[in-house]
Design a protein around this motif. Sequence first.
Motif, PDB file in Angstrom:
ATOM      1  N   THR A  21      43.316  57.416  46.342  1.00  0.00           N
ATOM      2  CA  THR A  21      42.832  57.226  47.711  1.00  0.00           C
ATOM      3  C   THR A  21      43.955  56.835  48.669  1.00  0.00           C
ATOM      4  N   HIS A  52      44.837  58.581  52.237  1.00  0.00           N
ATOM      5  CA  HIS A  52      44.998  57.870  53.509  1.00  0.00           C
ATOM      6  C   HIS A  52      46.319  58.243  54.167  1.00  0.00           C
ATOM      7  N   TYR A  61      36.338  56.955  55.954  1.00  0.00           N
ATOM      8  CA  TYR A  61      37.397  57.399  55.051  1.00  0.00           C
ATOM      9  C   TYR A  61      38.130  56.204  54.433  1.00  0.00           C
ATOM     10  N   THR A  62      38.204  55.123  55.179  1.00  0.00           N
ATOM     11  CA  THR A  62      38.924  53.944  54.693  1.00  0.00           C
ATOM     12  C   THR A  62      38.508  52.715  55.480  1.00  0.00           C
ATOM     13  N   THR A  88      37.829  54.838  60.174  1.00  0.00           N
ATOM     14  CA  THR A  88      36.726  53.925  59.858  1.00  0.00           C
ATOM     15  C   THR A  88      35.387  54.474  60.320  1.00  0.00           C
ATOM     16  N   ALA A 110      43.258  48.866  54.204  1.00  0.00           N
ATOM     17  CA  ALA A 110      43.849  49.970  53.446  1.00  0.00           C
ATOM     18  C   ALA A 110      44.659  50.866  54.362  1.00  0.00           C
TER      19      ALA A 110
END
Length: 170
Positions: free
Chosen positions: A4, A8, A37-38, A33, A42
């Motif tokens: 992941t 990113h 997605y993350t 966000t 992160a």
Amino acid sequence: MTDTMTFHKLIVLYMLSRVDFPLTRAQIGDFLTEREYTQFLALQQAIGELTEAGLVEVQPARNRTHLTITAEGRQTLGFFINQLNYSAREDVDQYLRDNNFKLRNEVSVWSDYTRNTSGEYEAHLVAKDRGSTLVDLTLCVPLEETASSICENWQLKNQEIYQYLVSELF
């Protein structure tokens, strides 16, 4: 994609490669966000690692951080673009199409202030359009509060001030 963090990083590089102006951490964060997605932390880690690797250049500006992709970042993205799935790329492209004007506007006007050697404050105000500087102005004032206020008002009134300057000087 199993890693992941790699996802990113690739999405950040892809976003930066698709615009001809810097993006802020907040702009990239909003996109990632909103689409889940993350999470914020992160993303910050991914940007930090991209910066340390020389793939992204960071330019602080008062209460924002402007990000641009480097030549090395473009080259790296070229090597790994196939690891970024089509739907993620299409999400980015659609977001940038829908928000291009707003995103460009947010980063083309900035201001900051610093204390100079004589103890006064210098408010530095900039407005750009498509990479060309329209206004680059520094005002020296005695109080930090005044410098801060000037910077805040520049964000709100830069177009009016630019038009006034042009009309008065031409």
